[in-house]
Scaffold this motif. Structure first.
Motif, short mmCIF file in Angstrom:
data_model
loop_
_atom_site.label_atom_id
_atom_site.label_comp_id
_atom_site.label_asym_id
_atom_site.label_seq_id
_atom_site.Cartn_x
_atom_site.Cartn_y
_atom_site.Cartn_z
N TRP A 63 0.79 -1.23 0.00
CA TRP A 63 0.00 0.00 0.00
C TRP A 63 0.82 1.27 0.00
N PRO A 64 2.06 1.27 0.49
CA PRO A 64 2.84 2.50 0.31
C PRO A 64 2.87 2.91 -1.15
N ARG A 65 2.79 1.89 -2.05
CA ARG A 65 2.79 2.23 -3.48
C ARG A 65 1.51 2.97 -3.86
N SER A 66 0.38 2.64 -3.22
CA SER A 66 -0.85 3.35 -3.61
C SER A 66 -0.77 4.81 -3.22
N SER A 67 0.03 5.10 -2.20
CA SER A 67 0.17 6.50 -1.85
C SER A 67 0.99 7.22 -2.93
N LEU A 68 1.98 6.54 -3.49
CA LEU A 68 2.74 7.12 -4.62
C LEU A 68 1.84 7.28 -5.83
N ILE A 69 1.03 6.24 -6.06
CA ILE A 69 0.13 6.27 -7.22
C ILE A 69 -0.78 7.49 -7.13
N ALA A 70 -1.26 7.78 -5.93
CA ALA A 70 -2.16 8.92 -5.77
C ALA A 70 -1.44 10.21 -6.15
N GLY A 71 -0.20 10.36 -5.72
CA GLY A 71 0.57 11.57 -6.06
C GLY A 71 0.78 11.68 -7.56
N VAL A 72 1.12 10.56 -8.18
CA VAL A 72 1.36 10.58 -9.63
C VAL A 72 0.05 10.85 -10.38
N ALA A 73 -1.03 10.21 -9.92
CA ALA A 73 -2.33 10.42 -10.59
C ALA A 73 -2.73 11.89 -10.53
N GLY A 208 15.98 9.23 -5.77
CA GLY A 208 14.67 8.81 -6.29
C GLY A 208 14.07 7.69 -5.44
N ILE A 209 13.30 6.81 -6.09
CA ILE A 209 12.60 5.76 -5.34
C ILE A 209 12.92 4.38 -5.93
N ASP A 210 12.67 3.32 -5.12
CA ASP A 210 12.82 1.96 -5.65
C ASP A 210 11.44 1.42 -6.08
N VAL A 211 11.39 0.16 -6.49
CA VAL A 211 10.12 -0.37 -7.03
C VAL A 211 8.99 -0.41 -6.01
N ASN A 212 9.35 -0.42 -4.72
CA ASN A 212 8.29 -0.44 -3.70
C ASN A 212 7.87 0.95 -3.27
N GLY A 213 8.53 1.95 -3.85
CA GLY A 213 8.17 3.31 -3.49
C GLY A 213 8.97 3.86 -2.32
N SER A 214 9.98 3.10 -1.85
CA SER A 214 10.82 3.64 -0.77
C SER A 214 11.75 4.69 -1.35
#
Ligand code: BTN
Length: 234
Positions: A63-73, A208-214
């Motif tokens: 789910w940390p990735r969904s928080s990134l997704i929201a920012g990108v969206a 930057g970030i890794d594949v998990n959004g860290s």
């Protein structure tokens, strides 16, 4: 007072009706990450979505990735209205316009029968900050301050939801495009930053970030991954 407070207070009533979306024309007690408040005057877009695991293909551990997704969206949505060169994402999920914050996102989780995520999004759209106190003006901006137009809030909301859904599709190509977009639009890559993860402070260059959004930070002791935390100086 706050769309996220409202959503979380009524979470059980919506348990079998997710995704559920709560939108406010104005918020008087908006909350930000940490102990911050989120000021949203008339003309801002503020909403919270309750998403259960059944509505999102992303596993709770990711789910940390969904928080990134929201920012990108949201960054991609705002690109429909403002010059892409002016739009940046700042980890974990802030959106910056012309060097100032235009959108903040707060992700909270609750454990019901299924894990539930409350995604709270605040965007300064028609609520110009040109007459705000100088300390606010230095840090924050509204879309209208750049476009000098009034925008139709439901259109921005719908654009965001469609993009969020598309980017959440759990396949390799959507992950690749998410990461590529992030790398292109990262506000801080290559810059010296100071981060806080819990009580731990780290200083180094943002990679930057890794594949998990860290977040990846190159410190004098090697590369470190920040899973959750805040960038406090840059
Ligand atoms: C941050 O940048 O610290 C996050 C700000 C999140 C603000 C939004 S506005 C809609 C939702 N309701 C709240 O009370 N907060 C979030």
């Amino acid at each position: 007072p706050s769309t996220s407070d409202y959503a979380l207070e009524h979470i059980e009533a919506y348990q079998d009706r997710m995704p559920a979306l709560f939108v406010a024309r104005q918020q008087t007690k908006g909350r930000g990450r940490g102990a911050r408040s989120w000021f949203a005057g008339d003309g801002a877009l503020t909403f919270s979505a309750l998403l259960s695991q059944a509505n999102t293909p992303i596993e709770p551990h990711a789910w940390p990735r969904s928080s990134l997704i929201a920012g990108v969206a949201m960054c991609q949505t705002l690109e429909q209205y403002a010059d892409t060169e002016l739009l940046k994402v700042k980890w974990p999920n802030d959106v910056y316009l012309a060097g100032r914050k235009v959108c903040g996102i707060l992700v909270e989780k609750r454990e019901l029968a299924n894990p539930v995520m409350c995604l709270g999004v605040g965007v300064n759209v028609n609520n110009s900050l040109e007459n705000a106190p100088p300390d606010v003006q230095q840090k924050a901006i509204a879309l209208t301050d750049i476009t000098h137009q009034r925008h139709f809030l439901p259109e921005i909301l719908l654009e965001f939801l469609l993009r969020y859904q598309k980017l959440s599709e759990a396949n390799a190509s959507s992950l690749e495009s998410l990461l590529a977009y992030w790398r292109e639009h990262c506000l801080l890559t290559g810059r010296q930053i100071e981060t806080m993860q819990g009580t731990q402070q780290l200083t180094g260059e943002c990679h930057g970030i890794d594949v998990n959004g860290s977040l990846l930070v190159q410190t004098s002791a090697g590369q470190r991954q920040i899973v959750s935390g805040e960038i406090i100086r840059w």
